[in-house]
Write an enzyme that holds these catalytic residues in place. Structure first.
Site, mmCIF file in Angstrom:
data_model
loop_
_atom_site.group_PDB
_atom_site.id
_atom_site.type_symbol
_atom_site.label_atom_id
_atom_site.label_comp_id
_atom_site.label_asym_id
_atom_site.label_seq_id
_atom_site.Cartn_x
_atom_site.Cartn_y
_atom_site.Cartn_z
ATOM 1 N N LYS A 57 -2.397 -21.322 2.167
ATOM 2 C CA LYS A 57 -3.416 -22.296 2.475
ATOM 3 C C LYS A 57 -2.953 -23.190 3.610
ATOM 4 O O LYS A 57 -1.831 -23.671 3.605
ATOM 5 C CB LYS A 57 -3.676 -23.147 1.239
ATOM 6 C CG LYS A 57 -4.598 -24.292 1.561
ATOM 7 C CD LYS A 57 -4.791 -25.208 0.403
ATOM 8 C CE LYS A 57 -5.420 -26.467 0.948
ATOM 9 N NZ LYS A 57 -6.299 -27.099 0.025
ATOM 10 N N VAL A 76 3.531 -7.591 -9.358
ATOM 11 C CA VAL A 76 3.515 -9.052 -9.363
ATOM 12 C C VAL A 76 3.594 -9.636 -7.968
ATOM 13 O O VAL A 76 2.983 -10.629 -7.657
ATOM 14 C CB VAL A 76 4.696 -9.586 -10.200
ATOM 15 C CG1 VAL A 76 4.750 -11.098 -10.117
ATOM 16 C CG2 VAL A 76 4.567 -9.119 -11.626
ATOM 17 N N ASP A 128 -10.001 -33.188 -6.965
ATOM 18 C CA ASP A 128 -11.029 -32.266 -6.483
ATOM 19 C C ASP A 128 -11.189 -31.098 -7.445
ATOM 20 O O ASP A 128 -11.210 -29.937 -7.045
ATOM 21 C CB ASP A 128 -10.691 -31.774 -5.070
ATOM 22 C CG ASP A 128 -11.907 -31.141 -4.388
ATOM 23 O OD1 ASP A 128 -13.044 -31.394 -4.849
ATOM 24 O OD2 ASP A 128 -11.718 -30.397 -3.407
ATOM 25 N N GLY A 160 0.826 -1.184 0.000
ATOM 26 C CA GLY A 160 0.000 0.000 0.000
ATOM 27 C C GLY A 160 0.866 1.241 0.000
ATOM 28 O O GLY A 160 0.422 2.326 -0.292
ATOM 29 N N ARG A 161 2.139 1.055 0.303
ATOM 30 C CA ARG A 161 3.043 2.190 0.220
ATOM 31 C C ARG A 161 3.273 2.615 -1.228
ATOM 32 O O ARG A 161 3.683 3.706 -1.482
ATOM 33 C CB ARG A 161 4.410 1.830 0.835
ATOM 34 C CG ARG A 161 4.407 1.799 2.317
ATOM 35 C CD ARG A 161 4.350 3.234 2.879
ATOM 36 N NE ARG A 161 4.065 3.217 4.295
ATOM 37 C CZ ARG A 161 5.005 3.094 5.233
ATOM 38 N NH1 ARG A 161 6.271 3.017 4.874
ATOM 39 N NH2 ARG A 161 4.688 3.057 6.488
ATOM 40 N N GLY A 162 3.029 1.730 -2.095
ATOM 41 C CA GLY A 162 3.213 2.050 -3.512
ATOM 42 C C GLY A 162 4.639 1.861 -3.950
ATOM 43 O O GLY A 162 5.558 1.723 -3.141
ATOM 44 N N GLY A 163 4.776 1.883 -5.241
ATOM 45 C CA GLY A 163 6.117 1.795 -5.791
ATOM 46 C C GLY A 163 6.666 0.387 -5.899
ATOM 47 O O GLY A 163 7.757 0.184 -6.398
ATOM 48 N N PHE A 164 5.927 -0.578 -5.485
ATOM 49 C CA PHE A 164 6.401 -1.953 -5.601
ATOM 50 C C PHE A 164 5.948 -2.555 -6.922
ATOM 51 O O PHE A 164 4.934 -2.171 -7.481
ATOM 52 C CB PHE A 164 5.849 -2.818 -4.476
ATOM 53 C CG PHE A 164 6.304 -2.386 -3.128
ATOM 54 C CD1 PHE A 164 5.492 -2.555 -2.039
ATOM 55 C CD2 PHE A 164 7.554 -1.812 -2.951
ATOM 56 C CE1 PHE A 164 5.905 -2.163 -0.789
ATOM 57 C CE2 PHE A 164 7.978 -1.424 -1.702
ATOM 58 C CZ PHE A 164 7.150 -1.579 -0.612
ATOM 59 N N GLY A 165 6.684 -3.530 -7.361
ATOM 60 C CA GLY A 165 6.243 -4.274 -8.543
ATOM 61 C C GLY A 165 4.940 -4.966 -8.213
ATOM 62 O O GLY A 165 4.768 -5.537 -7.141
#
Ligand SMILES: *[C@@H]1O[C@H](CO)[C@@H](O)[C@H](O)[C@H]1NC(C)=O
Ligand SMILES: *[C@@H]1O[C@H](CO)[C@@H](O)[C@H](O)[C@H]1NC(C)=O
Ligand SMILES: *[C@@H]1O[C@H](CO)[C@@H](O)[C@H](O)[C@H]1NC(C)=O
Ligand SMILES: *[C@@H]1O[C@H](CO)[C@@H](O)[C@H](O)[C@H]1NC(C)=O
Ligand SMILES: *[C@@H]1O[C@H](CO)[C@@H](O)[C@H](O)[C@H]1NC(C)=O
Ligand SMILES: *[C@@H]1O[C@H](CO)[C@@H](O)[C@H](O)[C@H]1NC(C)=O
Ligand SMILES: *[C@@H]1O[C@H](CO)[C@@H](O)[C@H](O)[C@H]1NC(C)=O
Ligand SMILES: *[C@@H]1O[C@H](CO)[C@@H](O)[C@H](O)[C@H]1NC(C)=O
Length: 835
Positions: A546, A539, A643, A532-537
């Site tokens: 799980k 992906v 499944d 949420g800080r931004g600037g990250f890739g």
């Protein structure tokens, strides 16, 4: 086979010329030698039909004293004799005679003094009373027969340097005895030379030309064809036939009717040639000659190198992807003998970082080990996976061949790969795919990330893992288990040091990070990595984790092994397992995160389902089929999902499907076609009848689930839907009913009205119904399904050539049968949304 061919034309005029040239006196000379008669120089026998003659000849005209040999040559060809067979190869005489023994079982060549120079050998000392004459047949075969007509001896079984139609190169399965074609020493000397050609006694599956005892050239490995047409020039097709019966393996060839005389010959200078008589030029034309190019001689390209004859104009030695010349200087100087080496060593066995590189259109390397038994392609792959020393494998189905034993041919290589060749796809019946074991570049969840993205990715993933471990620690406290965070490791251990710039490992993935690294990193990144800080890739924003139920009775080790195996499954239609953790009873799987969640959330939602137009749905069906095919067949393991259902098909941002949740997947071992379980897992509605009733599962149980899924996707109706199925007990029954009535179109989801292609939809319904058939044997395998969907949906008439589905079982579908222990394996937690 590799080729070089010269087109030839043959005119009617040429045919007439040749027939006029045929000696008129043929028939009168007789084709038989009876007991008491003698064949002397200058009085050859001529076959009935005039094609061949048997007599004494001198390979060097005018030599004195005459060194005469008994031979068979083309009688119909003018000019110098073309000899196809020589009896006394090493014992010429100046005044020999040929006679038949009194019991007509043996031919004997004697010199002027009556000494035997040669006898036809290898005959069971059977007698023939009354005696029968030796006969020169019109295919060039000299034959001795017993009274009842069985062949006692024939020259075809004792070839010299020439292989003609009707002859067999053979090898006995039991005795390992066979025959070989052996060159003349030189053009003037029929004595055995150093080159020979025959079936490889160590494998029976290929033809080899030897120079002395060393291999000199090799045919493609038999892929199971019975007859293959290899060389074509005007008027001449050459058909090679392979027969594998209980007694022996044999190879023979024929040419098209009316073709000019055609023969293979092993020359004294070490060439295997295919020659055809050119009537116009009155000369032998070479249709093909082997080794055809410099690098096709045996082992020319060294270990792991292969000769690529598909590159024109100059075929050359090459290294497979991921390999480089062992000596770059030698290689560029045209010396290939040292071969190729891996750029990067294979990862440790079982680390999960290796995979197979398919090399197509290959003549596979030599020195393979034949894996016996009736194996499937998957079992063949698994037998290579199972052996740490296995470096490659190749598989061929012999079902349509004459093979009497195994119906498959599984080859594995455990040493260096030598003498591979890329022969090109046009040699369809002999080219095959070689699966070479390589280190696989870790697949990323997205496209190649920039370097800065990589640097960021570590903390982001670490951050996710922090949350994971928090969850994990919490869980342990509750269970009063010892807290030992370090024990939780990524499935593929400790390779963080391998993260280097400039190679594939920059596509970072979880197993490259050691847990300890993350624990260390979290102190530094606890605030920073908060998404949420931004600037990250983008992906790497999110990872889903799980947690498997702890009452699963799988042992920790077993679980880890399975997770490692699953981590090896990489396919664009499968969700990637990024890693796993085990600690005591706790087991965590870390998956790639997909933003769109399950297919069910959209498909069965009246508001959202219109997002899924027909092309998208067809794409989903095809994608799931391909993913399943990969699990069943194309991966190195046979994995049964067990499944498969709409909620386990996740959609990515582009609505492309990925099969998820291998929590219940089973990996079949070598030689296992199906398995039995007391605990039936799965989901109501999707479980195949034989599985829910008898607990037997196989790939065909997944096919069943796939069929159900297809019907759901086409109709937009849940298999377990309480409404929307009208008066029918299940969606399947309803679909079958409408399909049989020719009203299958009514099945289509009304929201598809605009985008639908009825032909494609009908094909999908047809496939779906084939897949949900009661009898597992009638259900298609996934490769057929994929091929039908890929090719069939392009053709309006596709359904016509598909088999008709049989009426599906209505019972068992709604699940009143087995006790189901299932979906309590819950998807837990940790979905961290991006900015
Ligand atoms: C035969 O030889 C003639 C003359 O050399 C040539 O023109 C012709 O193409 C050849 N035919 C075949 C079938 O090779
Ligand atoms: C073959 O038979 C002839 C006459 O019947 C006899 O003279 C000759 O010795 C016999 N040869 C052999 C090898 O028995
Ligand atoms: C034919 O004769 C050979 C030897 O003379 C014998 O081995 C074989 O069994 C016979 N075959 C038949 C069908 O009588
Ligand atoms: C065949 O082998 C002999 C002896 O090893 C060798 O001298 C000769 O060069 C080889 N011939 C070819 C064509 O390679
Ligand atoms: C292979 O399977 C076929 C039929 O599936 C069978 O006839 C044959 O005997 C089997 N061969 C072996 C060696 O098990
Ligand atoms: C990784 O683990 C292996 C044993 O599994 C060990 O031999 C090797 O030294 C470790 N490498 C690093 C960098 O820790
Ligand atoms: C943060 O990382 C640096 C190295 O990058 C390390 O020296 C330092 O100890 C770390 N700080 C904490 C609080 O772990
Ligand atoms: C579709 O058909 C073409 C040619 O008929 C074939 O080459 C291709 O492999 C087929 N595709 C599939 C997925 O079967």
């Amino acid at each position: 086979m590799e080729s070089s061919s010269r087109p030839a034309t043959c005119t009617v005029a040429a045919l007439l010329v040749v027939s006029l040239l045929l000696p008129r006196s043929c028939a009168s000379d007789g084709d038989e030698l009876a007991v008491g008669e003698r064949l002397t120089p200058g009085q050859p026998l001529v076959s009935d039909g005039g094609a061949f003659a048997l007599g004494f000849f001198s390979p060097v005209d005018g030599a004195a004293p005459a060194r005469l040999y008994l031979g068979i040559w083309y009688n119909s060809i003018p000019g110098p004799r073309t000899v196809i067979w020589v009896a006394n190869r090493e014992a010429p005489a100046s005044n020999p005679t040929l006679a038949l023994s009194n019991d007509s079982s043996t031919l004997v060549i004697s010199d002027a003094d009556g000494r035997a120079l040669w006898t036809s050998s290898g005959v069971p000392s059977g007698t023939s009373t009354p005696p029968r004459p030796a006969v020169l047949e019109n295919d060039g075969n000299l034959v001795l027969r017993s009274r009842n007509g069985t062949v006692l001896w024939e020259s075809f079984d004792h070839p010299t340097d020439t292989f003609v139609p009707g002859m067999k190169v053979r090898l006995n399965h039991r005795t390992r005895q066979g025959n070989r074609i052996v060159s003349w020493r030189s053009p003037g000397d029929p004595a055995p030379g150093s080159f020979s050609y025959g079936l490889d006694p160590s494998t029976y599956l290929q033809l080899v030309m030897w120079n002395g005892t060393r291999r000199y050239w090799r045919s493609p490995v038999w892929t199971g064809y019975t007859v293959t047409s290899n060389y074509v020039s005007a008027g001449t097709n050459v058909y090679t036939a392979v027969v594998d019966d209980e007694e022996q393996m044999s190879v023979s060839f024929t040419v098209s009717d009316g073709a000019a005389p055609t023969r293979y010959v092993v020359t004294g200078s070490g060439r295997f040639q295919l020659l055809s008589w050119n009537r116009t030029a009155s000369a032998w034309a070479t249709l093909a000659s082997w080794p055809s190019v410099a690098c096709s001689a045996y082992g020319s390209c060294g270990a792991y190198g292969y000769c690529d004859v598909t590159v024109s104009p100059a075929p050359a030695c090459r290294c497979p992807d991921g390999f480089e010349p062992a000596s770059a200087a030698d290689w560029s100087a045209g010396r290939f003998g040292q071969g190729c080496r891996r750029k990067e060593a294979l990862p440790p066995c079982g680390s999960g970082e290796d995979g197979f590189l398919p090399m197509r259109s290959m003549r596979v390397p030599d020195k393979f080990v034949v894996q016996g038994g009736n194996r499937s392609a998957e079992e063949c792959a698994a037998s290579c996976v199972a052996s740490c020393s296995c470096v490659a494998y190749a598989y061929a189905n012999l079902q349509s061949s004459s093979a009497k034993g195994d119906v498959s041919r599984c080859l594995v290589w455990v040493g260096d790969l030598v003498d591979a060749m890329m022969i090109g796809a046009q040699w369809r019946s002999t080219a095959e795919t070689l699966y070479l074991r390589v280190r696989v570049a870790p697949a990323s969840t997205g496209k190649r990330a920039s370097k800065s993205a990589v640097k960021i990715a570590v903390p982001v993933i670490a951050g996710v893992l922090l949350l994971t471990s928090i969850f994990f620690v919490w869980f342990f406290r509750e269970n009063r288990e010892p807290e030992e965070a370090n024990a939780c490791k990524a499935a593929s251990a400790n390779t963080s040091t391998k993260i280097r710039e400039g190679d594939h490992t920059e596509d970072l993935e979880f197993p490259l990070i050691q847990f300890a690294d993350i624990v260390a990193a979290t102190g530094n990144f606890s605030k920073t990595f908060m998404i949420g800080r931004g600037g990250f890739g983008k992906v790497y924003k999110v990872v889903a984790v799980k947690r498997l139920s702890k009452d699963s009775n799988q042992g920790a080790e077993e679980f880890k092994n399975e997770a490692i195996l699953i981590a090896k499954l990489q396919h664009r239609n499968l969700v990637r397992l990024l890693g796993c953790c085990t600690e005591g009873a706790e087991k965590l799987l870390i998956y790639e995160y997909l933003p769109n969640k399950g297919l069910d959330a959209i498909l069965f939602d009246t508001e959202r389902k219109s997002v899924l137009n027909w092309p998208t749905r067809l794409g989903i069906i095809k994608g799931v089929a391909r993913g399943l095919l990969y699990l069943h067949q194309d991966s190195r393991l046979t994995v049964i999902h067990r499944d498969l259902k709409a909620s386990n098909v996740l959609l990515d941002a582009e609505l492309k499907p990925k099969i998820a949740d291998f929590g219940m997947a089973k990996i079949l071992c070598d030689d296992q076609v199906n398995a039995n379980t007391r605990r039936v897992v799965g989901t109501y509605g999707y479980i195949a009848p034989e599985y829910s009733v008898e607990g037997v599962f196989s790939v065909k149980s997944d096919v069943y689930s796939f069929g159900v899924l297809v019907l759901e996707i086409v109709t937009g109706v849940r298999i377990t839907s309480p409404d929307g199925i009208k008066d029918f007990p299940s969606l399947i029954a309803y679909a079958w009913h409408l399909w049989r009535e020719g009203k299958a179109v009514e099945l289509l989801d009304p929201s598809l009205a605009k985008s639908c292609s009825p032909d494609e939809a009908l094909l999908c319904i047809h496939v779906g119904l084939l897949c949900v058939q009661d009898d597992a044997n009638r259900r298609p395998i996934m490769s057929s399904v994929v091929s039908i969907l890929e090719n069939g949906s392009a053709s309006a008439t596709a359904s016509l050539w598909l088999p008709m589905p049989t009426q599906p079982a209505y019972l068992g579908v709604m699940g009143e049968t087995a006790e189901l222990e299932n979906t309590r394996n819950t998807i837990a937690m940790t979905v961290i949304q991006g900015r």
